[in-house]
Design an enzyme around this catalytic site. Structure first.
Site, PDB file in Angstrom:
ATOM      1  N   GLY A 260       0.734  -1.328  -0.054  1.00 27.74           N
ATOM      2  CA  GLY A 260       0.091  -0.093  -0.017  1.00 27.74           C
ATOM      3  C   GLY A 260       0.711   1.298   0.129  1.00 27.74           C
TER       4      GLY A 260
ATOM      5  N   GLU B 231       4.081   4.032   6.157  1.00 29.28           N
ATOM      6  CA  GLU B 231       2.781   3.343   6.069  1.00 29.28           C
ATOM      7  C   GLU B 231       1.681   3.851   5.168  1.00 29.28           C
ATOM      8  OE1 GLU B 231       1.414   0.677   5.515  1.00 29.28           O
ATOM      9  OE2 GLU B 231       0.775  -0.270   7.309  1.00 29.28           O
ATOM     10  N   ASP B 232       0.958   3.262   4.353  1.00 30.27           N
ATOM     11  CA  ASP B 232      -0.224   3.995   3.619  1.00 30.27           C
ATOM     12  C   ASP B 232      -1.043   4.471   4.705  1.00 30.27           C
ATOM     13  OD1 ASP B 232      -1.093   1.604   4.344  1.00 30.27           O
ATOM     14  OD2 ASP B 232      -1.920   1.076   2.330  1.00 30.27           O
TER      15      ASP B 232
ATOM     16  N   ASP C  35      -5.497   2.182  10.434  1.00 27.82           N
ATOM     17  CA  ASP C  35      -6.918   1.739  10.840  1.00 27.82           C
ATOM     18  C   ASP C  35      -6.928   1.374  12.049  1.00 27.82           C
ATOM     19  OD1 ASP C  35      -9.327   1.494   9.783  1.00 27.82           O
ATOM     20  OD2 ASP C  35      -9.026  -0.571   9.189  1.00 27.82           O
TER      21      ASP C  35
ATOM     22  N   PHE D  48     -14.044   3.209   4.254  1.00 30.80           N
ATOM     23  CA  PHE D  48     -13.152   2.408   3.313  1.00 30.80           C
ATOM     24  C   PHE D  48     -12.709   3.157   2.117  1.00 30.80           C
ATOM     25  CE2 PHE D  48     -12.136  -0.751   0.344  1.00 30.80           C
ATOM     26  CZ  PHE D  48     -11.013  -1.391   1.265  1.00 30.80           C
TER      27      PHE D  48
ATOM     28  N   ASP E  55      -5.929  -0.123  -1.809  1.00 33.22           N
ATOM     29  CA  ASP E  55      -6.692  -1.049  -2.665  1.00 33.22           C
ATOM     30  C   ASP E  55      -7.900  -1.675  -2.287  1.00 33.22           C
ATOM     31  OD1 ASP E  55      -5.111  -2.824  -0.766  1.00 33.22           O
ATOM     32  OD2 ASP E  55      -6.150  -4.469  -1.961  1.00 33.22           O
TER      33      ASP E  55
ATOM     34  N   ARG F 110      -5.268   0.618  -6.992  1.00 35.96           N
ATOM     35  CA  ARG F 110      -3.889   1.202  -6.307  1.00 35.96           C
ATOM     36  C   ARG F 110      -3.479   2.215  -7.342  1.00 35.96           C
ATOM     37  NH1 ARG F 110      -2.331  -1.926  -2.226  1.00 35.96           N
ATOM     38  NH2 ARG F 110      -2.295  -4.313  -2.278  1.00 35.96           N
TER      39      ARG F 110
HETATM   40  P1  IMP Z   1      -4.721  -2.025  10.476  1.00 35.87           P
HETATM   41  O1  IMP Z   1      -3.626  -2.887  10.924  1.00 35.87           O
HETATM   42  O2  IMP Z   1      -6.231  -2.051  10.715  1.00 35.87           O
HETATM   43  O3  IMP Z   1      -4.187  -0.532  10.945  1.00 35.87           O
HETATM   44  O4  IMP Z   1      -4.752  -1.776   9.038  1.00 35.87           O
HETATM   45  C1  IMP Z   1      -3.647  -1.616   8.303  1.00 35.87           C
HETATM   46  C2  IMP Z   1      -3.386  -1.772   6.840  1.00 35.87           C
HETATM   47  O5  IMP Z   1      -4.845  -2.243   6.259  1.00 35.87           O
HETATM   48  C3  IMP Z   1      -3.038  -0.831   5.896  1.00 35.87           C
HETATM   49  O6  IMP Z   1      -1.451  -0.958   5.968  1.00 35.87           O
HETATM   50  C4  IMP Z   1      -3.703  -0.939   4.761  1.00 35.87           C
HETATM   51  O7  IMP Z   1      -2.986  -1.603   3.871  1.00 35.87           O
HETATM   52  C5  IMP Z   1      -5.149  -1.539   5.213  1.00 35.87           C
HETATM   53  N1  IMP Z   1      -6.066  -0.701   5.154  1.00 35.87           N
HETATM   54  C6  IMP Z   1      -6.646  -0.105   6.248  1.00 35.87           C
HETATM   55  N2  IMP Z   1      -7.743   0.834   5.955  1.00 35.87           N
HETATM   56  C7  IMP Z   1      -7.681   0.723   4.759  1.00 35.87           C
HETATM   57  C8  IMP Z   1      -8.696   1.317   3.718  1.00 35.87           C
HETATM   58  O8  IMP Z   1      -9.648   2.113   4.076  1.00 35.87           O
HETATM   59  N3  IMP Z   1      -8.698   0.972   2.443  1.00 35.87           N
HETATM   60  C9  IMP Z   1      -7.620   0.141   1.925  1.00 35.87           C
HETATM   61  N4  IMP Z   1      -6.862  -0.496   2.721  1.00 35.87           N
HETATM   62  C10 IMP Z   1      -7.059  -0.184   4.202  1.00 35.87           C
HETATM   63 MG    MG Z   2      -0.305  -1.104   4.436  1.00 34.56          MG
END
Ligand code: IMP
Ligand code: MG
Length: 178
Positions: A48, A102-103, A106, A155, A162, A168
């Site tokens: 990402g 990091e992208d 969340d 989302f 993606d 992407r």
């Molecule tokens: P986390 O572990 O829940 O913080 O999620 C992190 C990863 O989930 C990120 O590095 C993204 O690759 C993916 N992610 C989280 N939210 C989104 C979203 O809204 N769209 C797409 N990918 C997401």
């Molecule tokens: Mg990511």
């Protein structure tokens, strides 16, 4: 493009490229100021963060290095909770000033996994830089040190992010249509 269809989902334009780039330039300046003479090691989290890392590092005008790690945690629209390291980091982080790129943060579980992993390897410091941060979704204590944009719990896709592998390549960020 105001609207895009990816598989079964429709997405609408949310953050235009111009805004994204402006905020990344601001973050790049902050990092360059804080990391001057530290030769930071940026760790780009694939897939990402590839687009963000590329634009971010172009704005950083100090000596620095970049490495890549590949993780997988998302399935479709949901954070899966289990984090898989598909490709490890080649560089040694011991005594290095690490900046994780990091992208999006969340739930924060992915970032928490990485911070713990790198901190166990005796770095000089570990900082977090993210393109997007969903503060209302955070379930850990891993807040970013540098963040381009804070967003609500929708989302989103585009600019590296993606939906099931698609979207992407979009240069703007789109959010899911309810
Ligand atoms: P986390 O572990 O829940 O913080 O999620 C992190 C990863 O989930 C990120 O590095 C993204 O690759 C993916 N992610 C989280 N939210 C989104 C979203 O809204 N769209 C797409 N990918 C997401
Ligand atoms: Mg990511």
């Amino acid at each position: 493009m105001i609207e895009v269809q990816l598989k079964d989902k429709k997405f609408e334009l949310f953050i235009p490229e111009k805004v994204i780039i402006k905020e990344i330039e601001r973050v790049a300046k902050d990092i360059a100021r804080d990391m001057k003479d530290k030769n930071p090691l940026f760790i780009c989290v694939l897939n990402g963060a590839f687009m963000f890392a590329s634009d971010l590092i172009k704005g950083i005008d100090i000596l620095c290095e970049i490495g890549f790690i590949r993780l997988k945690s998302y399935q479709g629209q949901q954070s899966s909770g289990s984090i898989k390291e598909i490709q490890g980091l080649v560089e040694d982080v011991e005594n290095r000033h690490v900046v994780i790129v990091e992208d999006i943060i969340d739930t924060g579980h992915t970032m928490s996994y990485m911070v713990n992993k790198f901190k166990a390897e005796n770095p000089a410091s570990v900082k977090i830089a993210c393109l997007l941060f969903k503060p209302n979704a955070l379930e850990t204590d891993t807040k970013p040190d540098y963040c381009a944009l804070e967003i609500p719990n929708d989302f989103i896709v585009g600019y590296g992010l993606d939906y099931d592998g698609l979207g992407r390549n979009l240069k703007d960020i789109y959010k899911i249509k309810s």
